[in-house]
Scaffold this active site. Structure first.
Site, short mmCIF file in Angstrom:
data_model
loop_
_atom_site.label_atom_id
_atom_site.label_comp_id
_atom_site.label_asym_id
_atom_site.label_seq_id
_atom_site.Cartn_x
_atom_site.Cartn_y
_atom_site.Cartn_z
N HIS A 70 1.01 -1.22 -0.02
CA HIS A 70 0.07 0.18 0.05
C HIS A 70 0.83 1.44 -0.14
O HIS A 70 0.88 2.05 -0.97
CB HIS A 70 -0.90 0.28 1.29
CG HIS A 70 -1.54 1.34 1.45
ND1 HIS A 70 -2.68 1.91 0.63
CD2 HIS A 70 -1.40 2.12 2.51
CE1 HIS A 70 -3.11 3.07 1.02
NE2 HIS A 70 -2.39 3.23 1.97
N ASP A 99 7.36 21.61 -26.50
CA ASP A 99 7.31 20.46 -25.82
C ASP A 99 8.45 20.36 -24.81
O ASP A 99 9.00 21.34 -24.28
CB ASP A 99 7.77 19.42 -26.77
CG ASP A 99 7.11 18.07 -26.43
OD1 ASP A 99 7.41 17.61 -25.34
OD2 ASP A 99 6.46 17.52 -27.43
N TRP A 135 6.98 0.18 4.00
CA TRP A 135 7.46 0.96 2.87
C TRP A 135 8.89 1.49 3.26
O TRP A 135 9.57 1.91 2.47
CB TRP A 135 6.50 1.79 2.55
CG TRP A 135 6.54 3.23 3.21
CD1 TRP A 135 6.19 3.69 4.35
CD2 TRP A 135 7.33 4.35 2.52
NE1 TRP A 135 6.24 4.85 4.51
CE2 TRP A 135 7.09 5.28 3.88
CE3 TRP A 135 8.15 4.89 1.47
CZ2 TRP A 135 7.59 6.78 3.45
CZ3 TRP A 135 8.65 5.98 1.42
CH2 TRP A 135 8.44 6.98 2.41
N SER A 163 13.78 6.27 -13.47
CA SER A 163 12.47 6.93 -13.91
C SER A 163 12.42 8.63 -13.68
O SER A 163 12.18 9.36 -14.31
CB SER A 163 11.24 6.32 -14.11
OG SER A 163 10.13 7.10 -14.18
N SER A 164 12.55 8.46 -12.10
CA SER A 164 12.30 9.80 -11.53
C SER A 164 13.40 10.70 -11.93
O SER A 164 13.08 11.97 -12.09
CB SER A 164 12.30 9.58 -10.06
OG SER A 164 10.89 9.20 -9.40
N HIS A 247 12.85 12.07 3.91
CA HIS A 247 12.40 13.37 4.08
C HIS A 247 12.03 14.23 3.07
O HIS A 247 10.96 14.93 2.93
CB HIS A 247 12.79 14.16 5.36
CG HIS A 247 11.92 15.13 6.12
ND1 HIS A 247 10.81 14.57 6.74
CD2 HIS A 247 11.88 16.09 5.69
CE1 HIS A 247 9.82 15.70 6.80
NE2 HIS A 247 10.44 16.87 6.39
N GLU A 249 11.87 13.20 0.43
CA GLU A 249 10.75 12.74 -0.52
C GLU A 249 9.42 13.12 -0.21
O GLU A 249 8.67 13.38 -1.13
CB GLU A 249 10.75 11.30 -0.52
CG GLU A 249 9.67 10.33 -0.63
CD GLU A 249 9.52 10.37 -2.30
OE1 GLU A 249 10.34 10.51 -3.02
OE2 GLU A 249 8.43 9.84 -2.81
N TYR A 251 8.57 16.22 0.74
CA TYR A 251 8.26 17.49 0.12
C TYR A 251 8.24 17.34 -1.47
O TYR A 251 7.51 18.20 -2.04
CB TYR A 251 9.37 18.61 0.62
CG TYR A 251 9.16 18.72 2.16
CD1 TYR A 251 8.18 18.88 2.61
CD2 TYR A 251 10.21 18.33 2.90
CE1 TYR A 251 7.99 19.20 4.03
CE2 TYR A 251 10.19 18.51 4.61
CZ TYR A 251 9.03 19.12 4.58
OH TYR A 251 8.87 19.24 6.18
N SER A 262 -1.61 26.74 -5.60
CA SER A 262 -1.31 28.22 -5.63
C SER A 262 -1.81 28.77 -7.26
O SER A 262 -2.00 29.96 -7.47
CB SER A 262 0.02 28.60 -5.84
OG SER A 262 0.45 28.33 -4.49
N HIS A 296 14.51 13.30 12.49
CA HIS A 296 13.27 13.43 13.38
C HIS A 296 12.24 12.15 13.09
O HIS A 296 11.57 12.22 14.02
CB HIS A 296 12.55 14.93 13.27
CG HIS A 296 11.68 14.97 11.67
ND1 HIS A 296 11.81 16.13 10.95
CD2 HIS A 296 11.02 13.81 11.18
CE1 HIS A 296 11.16 15.86 9.87
NE2 HIS A 296 10.72 14.56 9.95
N HIS A 297 12.67 11.34 12.29
CA HIS A 297 11.70 10.08 11.99
C HIS A 297 12.49 9.07 13.22
O HIS A 297 12.10 8.02 13.14
CB HIS A 297 11.92 9.71 10.62
CG HIS A 297 11.31 10.68 9.54
ND1 HIS A 297 9.86 10.46 9.34
CD2 HIS A 297 11.68 11.52 8.88
CE1 HIS A 297 9.58 11.45 8.26
NE2 HIS A 297 10.51 12.04 8.25
N THR A 322 6.17 27.10 6.06
CA THR A 322 4.82 26.56 5.90
C THR A 322 3.59 27.42 6.17
O THR A 322 2.59 27.51 5.48
CB THR A 322 4.65 25.07 6.48
OG1 THR A 322 5.87 24.34 6.27
CG2 THR A 322 3.57 24.19 5.86
N LYS A 325 3.09 29.88 3.87
CA LYS A 325 2.10 29.42 2.47
C LYS A 325 0.78 29.52 3.03
O LYS A 325 -0.06 30.00 2.14
CB LYS A 325 2.69 28.12 2.05
CG LYS A 325 4.05 28.17 1.43
CD LYS A 325 4.25 26.91 0.83
CE LYS A 325 5.29 27.06 -0.34
NZ LYS A 325 4.62 27.79 -1.64
N ARG A 444 1.33 1.20 15.10
CA ARG A 444 0.95 1.07 13.65
C ARG A 444 1.51 -0.06 13.06
O ARG A 444 2.36 -0.89 13.89
CB ARG A 444 1.52 2.43 12.94
CG ARG A 444 3.02 2.50 12.89
CD ARG A 444 3.83 3.74 12.26
NE ARG A 444 3.68 3.36 10.81
CZ ARG A 444 4.58 3.99 10.10
NH1 ARG A 444 5.39 4.76 10.70
NH2 ARG A 444 4.38 4.09 8.82
#
Lengths: 525, 377
Positions: A70, A99, A135, A163-164, A247, A249, A251, A262, A296-297, A322, A325, A444
């Site tokens: 998932h 293009d 994950w 790819s990315s 991290h 990732e 963002y 926006s 922080h993770h 943040t 924004k 979790r």
């Protein structure tokens, strides 16, 4: 063969060989929606098992495969490719380019995705089952203790990374080189800005992920001990490397969503975006901070206290850009003349729910309190508020907003509004109670739970089924619009929409801006 | 039809049965009103402080937004204003949050420093995570350590819904950790296989158990009672089934418990020197099997995460290779080396059990002395 192709080739070869940014964008979007449904199906299995205490439908090992797939499918298959698809469609049209800069690479970066996910999904049928280590695939659970299918998982991750990176290089090259004359950086639509910054983040961190999975591969097959304590390695090293990717990732996923919001909020407020320049700087600040907050993770891994303090202070700082924004979006709405079509509803839903996710993020940044939150459902609630209500809501808003431009046909507005309200209610019924069970002590990634968590889990499951079902309504609405939607006569579609893409016909011809448009002297929006 | 109705009835049951749903973090105070740990109270207060700051900011932001949605809509005929920047406001809403953050960082820092103050512990306990159980070892100054494993006590029948679930479903163990009240206890936390995390919410201790690392944490529990928690780091299939149960008791009761534990260890050692009957070995073996083997090898030896034991070539073949698997584990698989986890008597009993239960019927009897001589090679 003449000098100009005026239309696409016919049949399957059109899609296989295409180098057209619109075709590739379309394929990315459909592929990501298919992955969204697949990842959603995994989520439905998770919520069905958690509907009641006790093991009912699946075995604990299979449950872990579901949570793992998932997460992987949603992050790498649904959200990231959907924003790449959006970038493909919109960036050339927004900056007045014919293009993407590297069209053949563009074709390749899409077409390696489906085989990668086919391979990842096929692990479900392998002996030992699919990856079941989450994950985040912490070693040594993902190395010494992993099922044999982990090798296929590693290969899939490598392909996704390639790819990315190709997609990001393409975006950077396009934005830097192909802007129409007069389209200075500070005149670019914010969606282009957020994607430019995101692309740099991707180029910086995807190789780090590739390094992490390569080290895993070496540990599993070639006798190294990068992450094995028994061989002198370091399991915590894996977490540092993973989150140095992980991290930013987060963002990578949310910055293009900021860009979408926006564009949409000013359009339906009929008022220019407030604080355009500060939005650009805030985005850059968030991107910079994303590189120095990864641990922080990992507050509970036993870092030295000085490390904990550094990562806590740096993480808290993210609240400043943040906040800027959020304040800017609210001020954009202030004294506008708002209407509430489906894209605006999803954008406001984003704004409210993402802000709640931001608040819980601030709470999670406080290291001593995080000792109680860490790895509980409070975290699950937090990141679904920013991932689903953040990224997915904004993506949904984007589809409703630009679909009439892309197809020249209008979706059913009433059905769109119903989709919003059912999604909004379903989402909150699913994830709001997860704050409660998390604080009350539910870890979790568990397939079964103590009895005091039963009521809220049942509520969560019911909400999840509602949210899941509402996406089928979305699918129907999009297909119905493409097939038989009312034709859009106006180029602008929305009377408050601003930007070059709205100067093109609806639908735009196969090739657009073959001669660069003239950028008028006007304040940035 | 009947089935559907029964299903619907069970589906609604929890809604009625659990009137009380906890919605917030443990306050650090027991139901009787006694402080459980000072640190727990402090962390709860910090959590609530940040929460209320967020609530106030949220009311401000959402209030302005909702008013705007109400008042500034096109249907009311308003003309949109065209302002799009204001340097003063923009600087203000960058600077002000920064100071609010400093206000949060000050109490957060002081609490964190306390969490990390592991000095002056009065006793130390080594906590080791295994798939899927905890081992507790009391590190005694005179070297006479007491160690035992703590397994999930909830029955498979409860988990698979053939028996009524008890009050402490999934949160109960066969042998809890026992610590004395009002004593600074230092936990040294590590793991044997994958990463686990040892968490008891009410006493506010959570620390990852990582193979190759020894992490430190501490607590001083002020109120006697039973405190429950769970593993909080995904550690494989049965991650959800390795609870923590801590009994906090008075010093005298603790001393008695410790003396009894030491006595039991001595009795076990004595037992290893004697010959046990087949029935004794089978009875003991069944208990050991259920606690240590069943999760992977199935209630009837049918296998699952691990290989089947019923009819297996190992359990019915040569004794040495069977003992090797149990004592040394199998490298590269989830099969652990139980030689370090089980006493020689328990290894002998479970080996006997596996060779005779599930229709294996080899008739072999394995004594503790056989295990000792196997280990000595």
């Amino acid at each position: 063969m003449g000098d100009h192709h005026h239309g696409p080739a016919k049949g399957l070869s059109r899609w296989l060989y295409t180098t057209n940014h619109k075709d590739i964008g379309t394929m990315y979007l459909w592929f990501s929606f298919a992955m969204f449904l697949l990842g959603g199906a995994f989520a439905m299995i998770i919520r069905a098992e958690l509907f009641q205490p006790g093991m009912q439908l699946v075995e604990p090992g299979f449950f872990n495969q579901m949570t793992t797939l998932h997460g992987l499918v949603m992050v790498f298959g649904a959200i990231m490719p959907s924003f790449v698809g959006l970038a493909n469609w919109l960036i050339p049209m927004m900056i007045g380019a014919p293009d993407m800069a590297l069209p053949r690479m563009n074709n390749w970066s899409f077409w390696i995705l489906p085989p990668a996910f086919l391979m990842l999904a096929s692990t479900l049928l392998m002996e030992g089952g699919a990856p079941a280590f989450g994950w985040t695939f912490y070693a040594p659970l993902s190395t010494t203790y992993a099922p044999p299918s982990v090798t296929f998982f590693i290969f899939a991750i490598h392909i996704l990374g390639v790819s990315s990176i190709m997609g990001s290089i393409n975006i950077i090259a396009t934005v830097m080189n192909m802007r129409a004359p007069g389209m200075t950086y500070m005149k670019m639509p914010l969606f282009v800005w957020t994607w430019l910054i995101t692309a740099f983040l991707l180029v910086a961190v995807m190789p780090v992920l590739a390094g992490a999975v390569t080290m895993m591969l070496m540990d599993i097959h070639f006798g190294t001990s990068f992450f094995s304590a028994a061989g002198g390695g370091d399991p915590v090293l894996f977490q540092h490397i993973f989150w140095f990717f992980g991290h930013p990732e987060v963002y990578i996923i949310i910055l293009p969503a900021f860009g979408v919001i926006s564009q949409i909020i000013p359009a339906f407020s009929r008022k220019p975006l407030f604080g355009y320049a500060s939005m650009v700087y805030a985005t850059a600040a968030i991107a910079f901070l994303s590189f120095i907050v990864w641990a922080h993770h990992m507050y509970t891994v036993g870092m030295p206290v000085a490390g904990e303090l550094f990562f806590m202070y740096a993480t808290m700082l993210i609240a400043v850009p943040t906040g800027v924004k959020v304040f800017n979006w609210v001020t954009t709405m202030w004294r506008g003349a708002m209407t509430f079509e489906t894209p605006m509803l999803f954008s406001i839903g984003f704004l409210v729910l993402f802000t709640i996710g931001g608040f819980t993020g601030l709470m999670l940044s406080i290291a001593p309190a995080d000792f109680q939150y860490h790895d509980t459902y409070f975290v699950v609630a937090h990141f679904h508020y920013v991932m689903v209500a953040g990224a997915v809501f904004s993506m949904t808003a984007a589809i409703y907003f630009w679909l009439p431009k892309w197809t020249g046909r209008m979706y059913n507005e009433t059905m769109g509004k119903v989709h919003f309200w059912v999604s909004f209610i379903g989402f909150n019924v699913t994830f709001f109670p997860q704050h409660f069970v998390g604080l009350a002590g539910m870890p979790r990634r568990i397939p079964d739970y103590a009895l005091q968590f039963a009521d809220f889990n049942m509520m969560s499951s019911i909400g999840a089924f509602i949210y899941g079902a509402s996406q089928l309504l979305f699918l129907y609405n999009v297909i119905a619009a493409i097939v038989a939607g009312e034709k859009v006569s106006d180029e602008k579609v929305w009377d408050g929409a601003e930007g070059l893409e709205w100067t093109l016909p609806s639908p735009p011809p196969y090739h657009t801006f073959e001669t660069p448009p003239k950028i008028e002297e006007q304040p940035a929006h | 039809m009947l089935n559907a109705r029964a299903l619907a009835a069970t589906a609604l049951l929890p809604l009625v049965a659990n009137a009380q749903n906890q919605v917030n973090m443990s306050t650090g105070v027991s139901e009787a009103g006694a402080v459980i740990t000072d640190l727990g109270v402090e962390i709860y207060d910090l959590h609530m402080l940040i929460f209320w700051i967020c609530v106030v900011i949220g009311i401000g932001v959402f209030g302005v937004m909702l008013y705007s949605i109400y008042a500034h809509r096109k249907s009311k005929g308003v003309e949109p204003s065209q302002f799009h920047e204001h340097t003063g406001v923009e600087i203000a809403w960058t600077i002000v949050p920064f100071f609010i953050l400093i206000g949060m960082a000050v109490p957060a820092t002081s609490t964190l420093l306390e969490v990390y103050d592991n000095d002056d512990a009065e006793m130390s306990i080594l906590v080791t995570g295994y798939q899927w159980k905890w081992k507790y070892e009391y590190l005694d100054a005179d070297g006479e350590n007491v160690a035992f494993f703590s397994n999930l006590a909830t029955s498979q029948e409860q988990i698979y819904n053939t028996d009524t679930k008890g009050e402490n479903y999934l949160l109960e163990v066969d042998e809890p950790l026992v610590i004395p009240v009002d004593t600074k206890v230092r936990f040294l936390i590590t793991a044997n296989d994958v990463i686990h995390s040892w968490w008891v919410p009410e006493i506010a201790v959570k620390r990852d158990a990582i193979p190759g690392f020894i992490n430190e944490a501490w607590t001083r529990v002020l109120a006697e009672g039973v405190y429950r928690g769970q593993c909080t780091e995904l550690c494989g299939s049965y991650h959800g089934f390795m609870p923590v149960e801590v009994h906090v008791v008075g010093q005298n009761e603790f001393d008695d418990w410790m003396a009894a534990k030491k006595g039991a260890a001595a009795a076990d050692a004595a037992l290893a020197a004697t010959e046990l009957s087949v029935d004794e070995l089978m009875a003991r073996g069944e208990d050991v099997y259920n606690a240590s083997c069943l999760a992977c090898h199935g209630a009837n030896g049918e296998g699952g995460l691990g290989n089947a034991i019923a009819g297996s070539a190992i359990a019915m073949g040569g004794l040495d290779s069977h003992l090797s698997v149990i004592v040394n584990g199998v490298a590269g698989t989830a099969m652990q080396a139980f030689g370090a986890q089980l006493s020689d008597v328990d290894v002998a009993a479970v080996t006997t059990y596996q060779r005779n239960a599930f229709g294996n019927n080899t008739g072999d009897v394995v004594q503790a002395s056989d295990v000792v001589s196997y280990k000595e090679g």
